[in-house]
Design a protein around this motif. Structure first.
Motif, mmCIF file in Angstrom:
data_model
loop_
_atom_site.group_PDB
_atom_site.id
_atom_site.type_symbol
_atom_site.label_atom_id
_atom_site.label_comp_id
_atom_site.label_asym_id
_atom_site.label_seq_id
_atom_site.Cartn_x
_atom_site.Cartn_y
_atom_site.Cartn_z
ATOM 1 N N UNK A 63 0.842 -1.210 0.000
ATOM 2 C CA UNK A 63 0.000 0.000 0.000
ATOM 3 C C UNK A 63 0.872 1.254 0.000
ATOM 4 N N UNK A 64 1.946 1.225 0.775
ATOM 5 C CA UNK A 64 2.863 2.375 0.808
ATOM 6 C C UNK A 64 3.451 2.599 -0.584
ATOM 7 N N UNK A 65 3.962 1.533 -1.187
ATOM 8 C CA UNK A 65 4.581 1.676 -2.513
ATOM 9 C C UNK A 65 3.566 2.087 -3.573
ATOM 10 N N UNK A 66 2.349 1.587 -3.465
ATOM 11 C CA UNK A 66 1.316 1.942 -4.431
ATOM 12 C C UNK A 66 0.997 3.435 -4.369
ATOM 13 N N UNK A 67 1.049 3.998 -3.166
ATOM 14 C CA UNK A 67 0.729 5.423 -2.995
ATOM 15 C C UNK A 67 1.827 6.347 -3.505
ATOM 16 N N UNK A 68 3.069 5.844 -3.541
ATOM 17 C CA UNK A 68 4.209 6.713 -3.858
ATOM 18 C C UNK A 68 4.023 7.522 -5.150
ATOM 19 N N UNK A 69 3.752 6.896 -6.299
ATOM 20 C CA UNK A 69 3.707 7.700 -7.528
ATOM 21 C C UNK A 69 2.592 8.726 -7.552
ATOM 22 N N UNK A 70 1.429 8.398 -7.012
ATOM 23 C CA UNK A 70 0.346 9.393 -7.062
ATOM 24 C C UNK A 70 0.645 10.568 -6.147
ATOM 25 N N UNK A 71 1.192 10.294 -4.949
ATOM 26 C CA UNK A 71 1.532 11.405 -4.046
ATOM 27 C C UNK A 71 2.687 12.220 -4.624
ATOM 28 N N UNK A 72 3.656 11.531 -5.225
ATOM 29 C CA UNK A 72 4.802 12.242 -5.819
ATOM 30 C C UNK A 72 4.314 13.214 -6.887
ATOM 31 N N UNK A 73 3.439 12.744 -7.755
ATOM 32 C CA UNK A 73 2.911 13.620 -8.819
ATOM 33 C C UNK A 73 2.116 14.765 -8.218
ATOM 34 N N UNK A 74 1.310 14.440 -7.245
ATOM 35 C CA UNK A 74 0.499 15.470 -6.571
ATOM 36 C C UNK A 74 1.381 16.566 -5.961
ATOM 37 N N UNK A 75 2.563 16.175 -5.494
ATOM 38 C CA UNK A 75 3.474 17.133 -4.849
ATOM 39 C C UNK A 75 4.366 17.866 -5.858
ATOM 40 N N UNK A 76 4.279 17.490 -7.133
ATOM 41 C CA UNK A 76 5.012 18.238 -8.157
ATOM 42 C C UNK A 76 6.154 17.489 -8.817
ATOM 43 N N UNK A 77 6.267 16.191 -8.559
ATOM 44 C CA UNK A 77 7.310 15.401 -9.240
ATOM 45 C C UNK A 77 6.752 14.949 -10.583
ATOM 46 N N UNK A 78 6.838 15.848 -11.567
ATOM 47 C CA UNK A 78 6.210 15.565 -12.861
ATOM 48 C C UNK A 78 7.117 14.776 -13.796
ATOM 49 N N UNK A 79 8.408 14.695 -13.447
ATOM 50 C CA UNK A 79 9.362 14.067 -14.361
ATOM 51 C C UNK A 79 10.255 13.062 -13.635
ATOM 52 N N UNK A 80 9.653 12.343 -12.696
ATOM 53 C CA UNK A 80 10.405 11.328 -11.962
ATOM 54 C C UNK A 80 10.740 11.756 -10.548
#
Ligand code: AMP
Ligand code: ZN
Length: 118
Positions: A63-80
């Protein structure tokens, strides 16, 4: 755990800048950001480190790993971004409550983490 600062953050006894929360997971910004975006995801259950995980924790870790990409994008990590789990003394772990760092948000490639000795 009584003296764990991350358990205190989950309980609101120590202030934090919250990124996300559900029944099992809490995410908040790192107090000393290593990049424009730097937050951590932690299980609400106190698990000291990756060395202490058991079979019953598999869903929680997933669950933690699944959340990582969506939260990262939400926080502004648009390119990795980079995800790091420091474990134990050699891993450089400072806080003994399992946490996954998510680091990124700049325009430049992040520095090489461990330089190749050759
Ligand atoms: P580690 O070396 O992987 O154990 O990382 C622990 C991280 O927790 C470090 O990056 C610290 O900057 C961060 N940290 C320590 N105390 C706090 C706090 N009260 N709020 C937010 N981040 C914290
Ligand atoms: Zn804890």
């Amino acid at each position: 755990m009584e003296n764990c600062i991350f358990c205190k953050i989950i309980k609101g006894e120590i202030p934090s800048k919250k990124v996300y929360e559900d029944a099992d997971i809490f995410a908040f910004h790192d107090i000393h950001p290593a990049a424009p975006v730097h937050f951590m995801l932690i299980p609400k259950l106190h698990i000291a480190s990756l060395n202490e995980v058991e079979e019953k924790h598999q869903d929680l870790l997933g669950k933690i790993m699944f959340l990582v990409p969506s939260l990262a994008k939400e926080q502004g990590c648009t390119d990795g971004f980079r995800t790091i789990i420091n474990t134990g003394r050699v891993g450089g772990q400072e806080v003994y409550h399992l946490h996954a760092h998510v680091i990124g948000g700049g325009t430049e490639r992040l520095p090489v983490m461990i330089p190749n000795p050759s």
